[in-house]
Design an enzyme around this catalytic site. Structure first.
Site, PDB file in Angstrom:
ATOM      1  N   GLN A   7      -0.719 -11.199   1.754  1.00 30.39           N
ATOM      2  CA  GLN A   7      -0.004 -10.553   0.701  1.00 30.39           C
ATOM      3  C   GLN A   7       0.794 -11.345  -0.412  1.00 30.39           C
ATOM      4  OE1 GLN A   7      -0.320  -6.790   0.963  1.00 30.39           O
ATOM      5  NE2 GLN A   7      -0.279  -6.850  -1.244  1.00 30.39           N
ATOM      6  N   LYS A  30       4.866  -6.699   4.373  1.00 30.39           N
ATOM      7  CA  LYS A  30       3.782  -5.735   5.052  1.00 30.39           C
ATOM      8  C   LYS A  30       4.363  -4.826   6.206  1.00 30.39           C
ATOM      9  CE  LYS A  30      -0.400  -3.825   4.489  1.00 30.39           C
ATOM     10  NZ  LYS A  30      -1.413  -3.842   3.291  1.00 30.39           N
ATOM     11  N   ASP A  75      -1.489   1.945   3.028  1.00 30.21           N
ATOM     12  CA  ASP A  75      -2.592   0.936   3.396  1.00 30.21           C
ATOM     13  C   ASP A  75      -3.403   2.047   4.336  1.00 30.21           C
ATOM     14  OD1 ASP A  75      -3.417  -1.962   3.701  1.00 30.21           O
ATOM     15  OD2 ASP A  75      -3.575  -1.110   5.879  1.00 30.21           O
ATOM     16  N   THR A  88      -7.327  -0.177  -6.180  1.00 31.65           N
ATOM     17  CA  THR A  88      -7.780  -1.127  -5.187  1.00 31.65           C
ATOM     18  C   THR A  88      -9.380  -1.006  -5.222  1.00 31.65           C
ATOM     19  OG1 THR A  88      -6.093  -0.800  -3.767  1.00 31.65           O
ATOM     20  CG2 THR A  88      -7.711  -2.274  -2.887  1.00 31.65           C
ATOM     21  N   SER A 131       0.355  -1.438  -8.426  1.00 33.10           N
ATOM     22  CA  SER A 131       1.745  -0.718  -7.918  1.00 33.10           C
ATOM     23  C   SER A 131       2.895  -1.768  -8.630  1.00 33.10           C
ATOM     24  CB  SER A 131       1.930  -1.318  -6.480  1.00 33.10           C
ATOM     25  OG  SER A 131       1.526  -0.484  -5.363  1.00 33.10           O
TER      26      SER A 131
HETATM   27  P1  NDP Z   1      -8.107   4.427   4.708  1.00 28.54           P
HETATM   28  O1  NDP Z   1      -7.048   4.646   5.737  1.00 28.54           O
HETATM   29  O2  NDP Z   1      -7.987   5.060   3.300  1.00 28.54           O
HETATM   30  O3  NDP Z   1      -9.405   4.134   5.011  1.00 28.54           O
HETATM   31  C1  NDP Z   1     -10.020   3.271   5.952  1.00 28.54           C
HETATM   32  C2  NDP Z   1     -11.561   3.465   5.903  1.00 28.54           C
HETATM   33  O4  NDP Z   1     -12.136   2.596   6.867  1.00 28.54           O
HETATM   34  C3  NDP Z   1     -11.812   4.921   6.659  1.00 28.54           C
HETATM   35  O5  NDP Z   1     -12.985   5.166   6.076  1.00 28.54           O
HETATM   36  C4  NDP Z   1     -11.969   4.468   8.377  1.00 28.54           C
HETATM   37  O6  NDP Z   1     -12.662   5.279   8.947  1.00 28.54           O
HETATM   38  C5  NDP Z   1     -12.652   3.118   8.082  1.00 28.54           C
HETATM   39  N1  NDP Z   1     -12.413   2.333   9.269  1.00 28.54           N
HETATM   40  C6  NDP Z   1     -11.451   2.060   9.872  1.00 28.54           C
HETATM   41  N2  NDP Z   1     -11.581   1.216  10.966  1.00 28.54           N
HETATM   42  C7  NDP Z   1     -12.940   1.047  11.062  1.00 28.54           C
HETATM   43  C8  NDP Z   1     -13.705   0.446  11.886  1.00 28.54           C
HETATM   44  N3  NDP Z   1     -13.272  -0.198  12.890  1.00 28.54           N
HETATM   45  N4  NDP Z   1     -15.239   0.648  11.664  1.00 28.54           N
HETATM   46  C9  NDP Z   1     -15.641   1.280  10.446  1.00 28.54           C
HETATM   47  N5  NDP Z   1     -15.008   1.990   9.688  1.00 28.54           N
HETATM   48  C10 NDP Z   1     -13.453   1.999  10.022  1.00 28.54           C
HETATM   49  O7  NDP Z   1      -7.700   2.816   4.288  1.00 28.54           O
HETATM   50  P2  NDP Z   1      -7.701   1.950   3.000  1.00 28.54           P
HETATM   51  O8  NDP Z   1      -8.855   2.588   2.331  1.00 28.54           O
HETATM   52  O9  NDP Z   1      -6.388   2.090   2.284  1.00 28.54           O
HETATM   53  O10 NDP Z   1      -7.789   0.567   3.374  1.00 28.54           O
HETATM   54  C11 NDP Z   1      -8.991  -0.106   3.789  1.00 28.54           C
HETATM   55  C12 NDP Z   1      -8.781  -1.659   3.889  1.00 28.54           C
HETATM   56  O11 NDP Z   1      -8.327  -1.935   2.660  1.00 28.54           O
HETATM   57  C13 NDP Z   1      -7.721  -2.200   4.678  1.00 28.54           C
HETATM   58  O12 NDP Z   1      -8.038  -3.650   5.252  1.00 28.54           O
HETATM   59  C14 NDP Z   1      -6.483  -2.428   3.734  1.00 28.54           C
HETATM   60  O13 NDP Z   1      -5.490  -3.247   4.441  1.00 28.54           O
HETATM   61  C15 NDP Z   1      -7.201  -2.757   2.524  1.00 28.54           C
HETATM   62  N6  NDP Z   1      -6.569  -2.546   1.277  1.00 28.54           N
HETATM   63  C16 NDP Z   1      -6.007  -1.351   1.054  1.00 28.54           C
HETATM   64  C17 NDP Z   1      -5.281  -1.109  -0.136  1.00 28.54           C
HETATM   65  C18 NDP Z   1      -4.757   0.142  -0.787  1.00 28.54           C
HETATM   66  O14 NDP Z   1      -4.200   0.339  -1.833  1.00 28.54           O
HETATM   67  N7  NDP Z   1      -4.875   1.392   0.235  1.00 28.54           N
HETATM   68  C19 NDP Z   1      -4.884  -2.528  -1.010  1.00 28.54           C
HETATM   69  C20 NDP Z   1      -5.471  -3.650  -0.594  1.00 28.54           C
HETATM   70  C21 NDP Z   1      -6.120  -3.695   0.654  1.00 28.54           C
HETATM   71  P3  NDP Z   1     -11.916   6.716   9.760  1.00 28.54           P
HETATM   72  O15 NDP Z   1     -11.784   7.575   8.696  1.00 28.54           O
HETATM   73  O16 NDP Z   1     -13.051   6.951  10.910  1.00 28.54           O
HETATM   74  O17 NDP Z   1     -10.711   5.906  10.396  1.00 28.54           O
END
Ligand code: NDP
Length: 447
Positions: free
Chosen positions: A113, A128, A168, A212, A379
């Site tokens: 970050q 974080k 996140d 994002t 943000s």
């Molecule tokens: P969410 O919780 O909204 O979504 C995560 C998604 O990833 C869900 O669909 C989840 O499935 C899936 N998932 C999690 N673990 C696994 C796995 N092992 N295999 C397959 N699918 C998986 O999180 P975000 O979308 O916010 O975040 C996703 C990524 O983006 C993270 O790495 C986060 O750190 C990064 N990020 C997020 C930001 C944000 O603004 N939100 C900013 C920058 C980076 P399920 O529903 O089954 O758990």
């Protein structure tokens, strides 16, 4: 000692001091891999323990989070906030609620970050946090009680000029609402700027929810444009179906791309006509269900429980779920199927071995600290709006986001060229972010 030997010896110290934190070692190794070329030109960055200081968080807070479930049973989770580096502004970075969260995960995310936030050009430091709490299957009331307990400890460590958390994995608009409500109650202050990702009716920014994913799509479009291409008509695979994935799909579709597959932790779906986003949003955001339910609405689509989404042929891949989800085997499959661009929507979803495969195959690869920086950038725009008690229109904010992503893309490209590694977004982003932070640290003395 050569600069390469120096960087390696500092990395060994970091590994020893932070034993048992493999994700943090991985994130540090990726940045360190870019540093010796910087030190060759600018040896003063190795003075005054600058790299060692940069690797050590300014503050690490670990706390107990007790809460009661709907049946009256008491649970105890662990809460974390790592305030990594405040040289450019208040600590800024999301909170993750997921059973895999531990100190090493939070440190890897916090370390990334710092450089990501520097790349945005906005006044935000790096931090974080999160908890090993699993919101999946919990009632609304249980999630609220957990958030209230989490904030009861966290509130004394944050503030609009100190540390500004956001969402996140596992922390979306609902959780930010519960967290904000408890902060306000404990402090008796309506301090809008203490959290970002708030509802747009009470201090949130337009486009923050989408930022994002939208930002990653803009970044990919910029990558394609450097090769006189665009997303129009391009076949795309996006992993995940959470906040980042859904809005990446939305913007890619608006830019003319065809997204044929997405996933969650239970498996992946393929719809060769293009993912129907309304159906996907209803399943994931309204029903909080599983992607497998998509085939109930579209029988021509398929769901695969055991397998890799990266076996689905595509021009562009956006890993947008979680860390280390795309390994060398997956990268080899992508290359075999003709992928041209891989951009990280998630944080560190691509393993070092996979990055090597993509580099060797001359696939354009964008690291998360550049490609997914749109979330934290928006943000920071939310913080600007809160500070001026203003709120901007959707289109204006989206235009600012697109502009910021364009500038991050240019910074990464130009820095990679300047250091003799044209087209290498990893080195370009690492070096550019590092220099910004390092210069500010030198200016502010040994603190
Ligand atoms: P969410 O919780 O909204 O979504 C995560 C998604 O990833 C869900 O669909 C989840 O499935 C899936 N998932 C999690 N673990 C696994 C796995 N092992 N295999 C397959 N699918 C998986 O999180 P975000 O979308 O916010 O975040 C996703 C990524 O983006 C993270 O790495 C986060 O750190 C990064 N990020 C997020 C930001 C944000 O603004 N939100 C900013 C920058 C980076 P399920 O529903 O089954 O758990």
């Amino acid at each position: 000692m050569s600069t390469r030997e120096l960087v390696e010896s500092i990395y060994e110290q970091v590994r020893t001091r932070n034993a048992g934190e493999p994700e943090f070692h991985q994130a540090a190794a990726e940045v360190f891999d870019s540093l010796h070329v910087v030190l060759d030109r600018h040896p003063h960055y190795a003075e005054a323990g600058l790299i060692e200081r940069l690797c050590e968080p300014e503050r690490q807070i670990i706390f107990r989070v007790p809460w009661t479930d709907d049946r009256g049973a008491v649970h105890v989770n662990r809460g974390f906030r790592v305030q990594y580096n405040s040289v450019l502004g208040p600590y800024k970075g999301g909170l993750r609620f997921h059973p895999t969260v531990n100190l090493g995960i939070v440190k890897f995310l916090g370390f990334e970050q710092i450089f990501k936030n520097a790349l945005t050009g906005l006044p935000i430091g790096g931090g974080k946090g999160g908890s090993d709490f699993d919101p999946k299957g919990r009632s609304e009331a249980e999630v609220m009680r957990f958030c209230q307990s989490f904030m009861t400890e966290l509130h004394s460590h944050i503030g609009e000029h100190t540390d500004v958390p956001a969402g996140d994995i596992g922390v979306g608009g609902r959780e930010i609402g519960f967290l904000f409500g408890q902060y306000k109650r404990l402090t008796n202050r309506y301090e809008s700027g203490v959290l970002t990702g708030k509802g747009t009716g009470w201090g949130g920014s337009q486009v923050r929810r989408e930022a994002t994913g939208y930002g990653a799509a803009y970044f990919v479009n910029d990558m394609l444009q450097t090769h006189n291409r665009s997303l129009d008509g391009t076949r795309v695979v996006v992993s995940g179906s959470g906040n980042v994935a859904i809005y990446a799909i939305e913007k890619i579709q608006q830019l003319g791309g065809l997204v044929v597959a997405c996933s969650d932790s239970s498996g992946y779906i393929v719809d060769s006509k293009g993912i129907d986003l309304e159906v996907l949003k209803d399943i994931k955001q309204v029903q909080r269900g599983r992607v497998s339910e998509y085939v109930d609405a579209h029988s021509h689509a398929s769901f695969t429980a055991d397998g890799s989404i990266w076996d689905v042929p595509c021009d562009v891949a956006l890993p947008s779920a979680t860390e280390n989800e795309l390994d060398d085997k997956a990268a080899t499959a992508l290359v075999k199927n003709g992928v041209n661009v891989v951009a990280e929507g998630a944080n560190m979803p691509t393993t070092p071995a996979a990055i090597k495969v993509l580099r060797e195959a001359c696939v354009a690869f964008a690291p998360g600290k550049a490609a997914n920086a749109g979330g934290v950038a928006t943000s920071a725009l939310e913080m600007q709006q809160n500070a001026s008690r203003d709120s901007w229109a959707f289109q204006y904010t989206d235009d600012r986001l697109a502009d910021i992503m364009g500038k991050i893309h240019s910074r990464a490209v130009e820095t990679a060229e300047e250091f003799g590694m044209p087209g290498d977004y990893v080195h370009g982003a690492n070096i550019s972010g590092f220099i910004t932070v390092a210069d500010a640290m030198i200016a502010q003395g040994v603190i």
